[in-house]
Design an enzyme around this catalytic site. Structure first.
Site, PDB file in Angstrom:
ATOM      1  N   GLY A  32      38.976  33.442  44.527  1.00 36.07           N
ATOM      2  CA  GLY A  32      37.849  33.304  43.598  1.00 36.07           C
ATOM      3  C   GLY A  32      38.062  32.116  42.673  1.00 36.07           C
ATOM      4  O   GLY A  32      39.160  31.919  42.170  1.00 36.07           O
TER       5      GLY A  32
ATOM      6  N   LEU B  71      29.737  35.561  35.592  1.00 43.70           N
ATOM      7  CA  LEU B  71      29.709  34.786  34.335  1.00 43.70           C
ATOM      8  C   LEU B  71      31.136  34.561  33.845  1.00 43.70           C
ATOM      9  O   LEU B  71      31.444  33.541  33.225  1.00 43.70           O
ATOM     10  CB  LEU B  71      28.959  35.561  33.249  1.00 43.70           C
ATOM     11  CG  LEU B  71      27.440  35.543  33.269  1.00 43.70           C
ATOM     12  CD1 LEU B  71      26.905  36.481  32.190  1.00 43.70           C
ATOM     13  CD2 LEU B  71      26.939  34.119  33.023  1.00 43.70           C
ATOM     14  N   GLN B  72      32.014  35.549  34.120  1.00 39.02           N
ATOM     15  CA  GLN B  72      33.408  35.465  33.659  1.00 39.02           C
ATOM     16  C   GLN B  72      34.181  34.351  34.352  1.00 39.02           C
ATOM     17  O   GLN B  72      35.256  33.968  33.931  1.00 39.02           O
ATOM     18  CB  GLN B  72      34.129  36.800  33.917  1.00 39.02           C
ATOM     19  CG  GLN B  72      33.547  37.957  33.142  1.00 39.02           C
ATOM     20  CD  GLN B  72      33.933  39.296  33.755  1.00 39.02           C
ATOM     21  OE1 GLN B  72      34.874  39.934  33.327  1.00 39.02           O
ATOM     22  NE2 GLN B  72      33.208  39.732  34.781  1.00 39.02           N
ATOM     23  N   ARG B  73      33.646  33.881  35.460  1.00 39.25           N
ATOM     24  CA  ARG B  73      34.352  32.815  36.197  1.00 39.25           C
ATOM     25  C   ARG B  73      33.667  31.465  36.026  1.00 39.25           C
ATOM     26  O   ARG B  73      34.022  30.497  36.699  1.00 39.25           O
ATOM     27  CB  ARG B  73      34.434  33.185  37.696  1.00 39.25           C
ATOM     28  CG  ARG B  73      35.183  34.476  37.931  1.00 39.25           C
ATOM     29  CD  ARG B  73      35.908  34.556  39.239  1.00 39.25           C
ATOM     30  NE  ARG B  73      35.233  34.018  40.368  1.00 39.25           N
ATOM     31  CZ  ARG B  73      35.019  34.654  41.530  1.00 39.25           C
ATOM     32  NH1 ARG B  73      35.415  35.915  41.639  1.00 39.25           N
ATOM     33  NH2 ARG B  73      34.447  34.070  42.530  1.00 39.25           N
TER      34      ARG B  73
ATOM     35  N   ASP C 177      46.868  36.192  44.333  1.00 43.74           N
ATOM     36  CA  ASP C 177      47.863  36.862  45.176  1.00 43.74           C
ATOM     37  C   ASP C 177      47.660  36.584  46.666  1.00 43.74           C
ATOM     38  O   ASP C 177      48.629  36.384  47.411  1.00 43.74           O
ATOM     39  CB  ASP C 177      47.905  38.366  44.894  1.00 43.74           C
ATOM     40  CG  ASP C 177      46.542  39.036  45.017  1.00 43.74           C
ATOM     41  OD1 ASP C 177      45.518  38.329  45.015  1.00 43.74           O
ATOM     42  OD2 ASP C 177      46.510  40.271  45.129  1.00 43.74           O
TER      43      ASP C 177
HETATM   44  O1  F6P Z   1      40.183  38.246  42.255  1.00 47.59           O
HETATM   45  C1  F6P Z   1      39.359  37.689  41.312  1.00 47.59           C
HETATM   46  C2  F6P Z   1      38.030  38.379  41.295  1.00 47.59           C
HETATM   47  O2  F6P Z   1      37.243  37.717  40.344  1.00 47.59           O
HETATM   48  C3  F6P Z   1      38.100  39.877  41.018  1.00 47.59           C
HETATM   49  O3  F6P Z   1      38.227  40.157  39.661  1.00 47.59           O
HETATM   50  C4  F6P Z   1      36.813  40.373  41.627  1.00 47.59           C
HETATM   51  O4  F6P Z   1      36.920  41.719  42.042  1.00 47.59           O
HETATM   52  C5  F6P Z   1      36.633  39.481  42.814  1.00 47.59           C
HETATM   53  O5  F6P Z   1      37.368  38.301  42.540  1.00 47.59           O
HETATM   54  C6  F6P Z   1      35.201  39.138  43.085  1.00 47.59           C
HETATM   55  O6  F6P Z   1      35.167  38.287  44.179  1.00 47.59           O
HETATM   56  P1  F6P Z   1      33.892  37.580  44.822  1.00 47.59           P
HETATM   57  O7  F6P Z   1      33.997  36.141  44.437  1.00 47.59           O
HETATM   58  O8  F6P Z   1      34.080  37.768  46.287  1.00 47.59           O
HETATM   59  O9  F6P Z   1      32.668  38.226  44.285  1.00 47.59           O
END
Ligand code: F6P
Length: 348
Positions: free
Chosen positions: A10, A280-282, A102
Site C-alpha cells: 500500500g 484518506l489516511q494514505r 511486511d
Molecule cells: O497494509 C497497509 C494497509 O493500508 C492496511 O492498513 C489496510 O488494511 C490495507 O493496506 C488496505 O489495502 P488496499 O490498498 O488494498 O485497500
C-alpha cells in the site's frame, strides 16, 4: 555500481522522499539508479528504467510513489523468482533497495536467500514492522486521524451523538491508538485488546452519566470485538497475492455504530454515526517526520550497499538509524505494547 529501487504494498506519503534519498546518495557515489516500476512485479516483468537527478527532483513533498506499487509475491508462483533474477541480470542491477511493508520485505528476504543483494526500507502506515520504532507513512496517517477526530468532536457534541471512526491497521492497532490518543478519542478498540459491545456501551453510559453527552470511538478495522469475531468465524474471501482479506469489507465501524444505537437509543436517547477514514489516511503530502525519516533511511540503505552489507533492513531505533537482518522481520508483526494500551485507558 548500478542499483534498482522499488516500492511495494500500500502506498503512503513518505515513499518519494525515500526514493529521492536513495537516488541522491547513490548519485553522489557516481552510481547509476534504476527505477523498478510497480513493486516486485516490475522486476519480474522487466518494467525497469533509468532514473536521472531530474526524475527525483521536486518529489520530496509529494504523496504516493513515483515508481508505482503492487502487492506481488514472487515466492508464490514457480518461476517468478527466476524471471526476476534474470531481469536483474539483464538490466545489470548490482543491488536492489525495496521500500515496503511486511509483504514486500518478506519477498526481499526471499530474494536475498536466492542470492540477490538486497536492502529493505520499512514503510507502512500500520507501523507494525519489528525492529524499527517507526515506519515511513505512519506519522502522516495518524496526523490525518487526529485531525479527523478533532473535526468530529464538535458535531458529535452538538448532536449528542456517538461517532465511531474506523481507521486502518491490518493486524495491529497502532493507528487507532496513536491517532486516538492524539485526537482524544473516548474509547479505542484494537486487535491486541479484545473488547465486547456491552463493554463499549457501558463506557458510553458512564460518560452520559457524568454529563458528557457525546462520545468519539476509534476502532481499528481489524479490532477484535467478541460478538463480531464469533459471528464471522472463518473470515471472508482472500483477495490478494499474499492471501489478505479486504478488511474494509468487514464494515466494523458500521456494525459497531448500529449495535451501540440499538442498545442505547431508548435508554439515553442517542443516535450513532460512523465514519470510515479509509484511504484518506494514505493520502496527502508527507509530514515533516516522514520526510526526514524517509530521507535518513534512504541514505542509510545506500551506505549499507557501499559497505557490501546485504540482506538487511534499515531501521529507526530511538533517535538512531541502524540496520537489522531482514530475516528477523519477515512474517512478523510488532504489536502495540501493554504500556501504551494502559495509557489509552487512563483517558477514557
Ligand atoms: O497494509 C497497509 C494497509 O493500508 C492496511 O492498513 C489496510 O488494511 C490495507 O493496506 C488496505 O489495502 P488496499 O490498498 O488494498 O485497500
Amino acid at each position: 555500481m548500478r542499483i534498482g529501487v522499488l516500492t511495494g504494498g500500500g502506498d503512503v506519503p513518505g515513499l518519494n522522499p525515500a526514493i529521492r534519498a536513495v537516488a541522491r546518495r547513490a548519485f553522489d557515489e557516481g552510481w547509476e539508479v534504476y527505477g523498478i516500476m510497480e513493486g516486485w512485479r516490475g522486476l519480474r516483468d522487466g518494467l525497469i528504467r533509468p532514473l536521472s537527478r531530474e526524475d527525483v527532483s521536486g518529489i520530496l513533498h509529494v504523496g504516493g510513489t513515483m515508481l508505482g506499487s503492487s502487492r506481488t509475491n514472487l515466492a508464490k508462483k514457480p518461476g517468478d523468482v527466476e524471471k526476476a533474477m534474470a531481469n536483474a541480470g539483464k538490466f545489470g542491477l548490482d543491488a536492489i533497495v525495496a521500500i515496503g511493508g511486511d509483504d514486500t520485505l518478506g519477498v526481499c528476504a526471499h530474494m536475498s536467500r536466492h542470492g540477490m543483494p538486497a536492502i529493505g526500507i520499512p514503510k507502512t502506515m500500520d507501523n507494525d514492522i519489528p525492529g524499527t520504532d517507526y515506519c515511513i507513512g505512519f506519522n502522516t496517517a495518524v496526523t490525518t486521524v487526529a485531525d479527523a477526530i478533532d473535526k468530529l468532536h464538535s458535531t458529535a457534541e452538538s448532536h449528542h451523538r456517538v461517532i465511531v471512526v474506523e481507521v486502518m491497521g491490518r493486524y495491529t492497532g497502532w493507528v487507532a491508538v496513536m491517532g486516538g490518543i492524539a485526537g482524544g478519542a473516548d474509547y479505542i478498540l484494537i486487535p491486541e485488546v479484545p473488547t465486547s459491545i456491552p463493554e463499549v456501551c457501558e463506557h458510553v453510559r458512564q460518560r452520559w452519566a457524568s454529563g458528557k453527552r457525546f462520545s468519539i470511538i476509534a476502532v481499528a478495522e481489524a479490532a477484535c470485538i467478541k460478538e463480531v469475531v464469533s459471528a464471522e468465524a472463518g473470515c471472508g474471501p482472500q483477495t490478494d497475492d499474499f492471501g489478505h482479506v479486504r478488511l474494509d469489507t468487514r464494515g466494523l465501524g458500521s456494525t459497531l455504530a448500529t449495535a451501540i444505537e440499538d442498545r442505547l437509543k431508548d435508554e439515553l436517547h442517542l443516535e450513532a454515526r460512523f465514519v470510515v477514514l479509509g484511504h484518506l489516511q494514505r493520502g496527502g503530502s508527507p509530514s515533516v517526520f516522514d520526510r526526514v525519516l524517509g530521507t535518513r533511511l534512504g541514505v542509510h540503505a545506500v551506505e549499507l550497499i557501499k559497505e557490501g552489507k546485504f540482506g538487511r533492513m534499515v531501521a529507526l531505533q530511538g533517535d538512531s538509524i541502524t540496520d537489522i537482518p531482514l530475516e528477523e522481520v519477515a512474517g512478523k508483526q510488532r504489536k502495540v505494547d501493554a504500556d501504551l494500551c494502559a495509557l489509552t485507558r487512563m483517558f477514557y
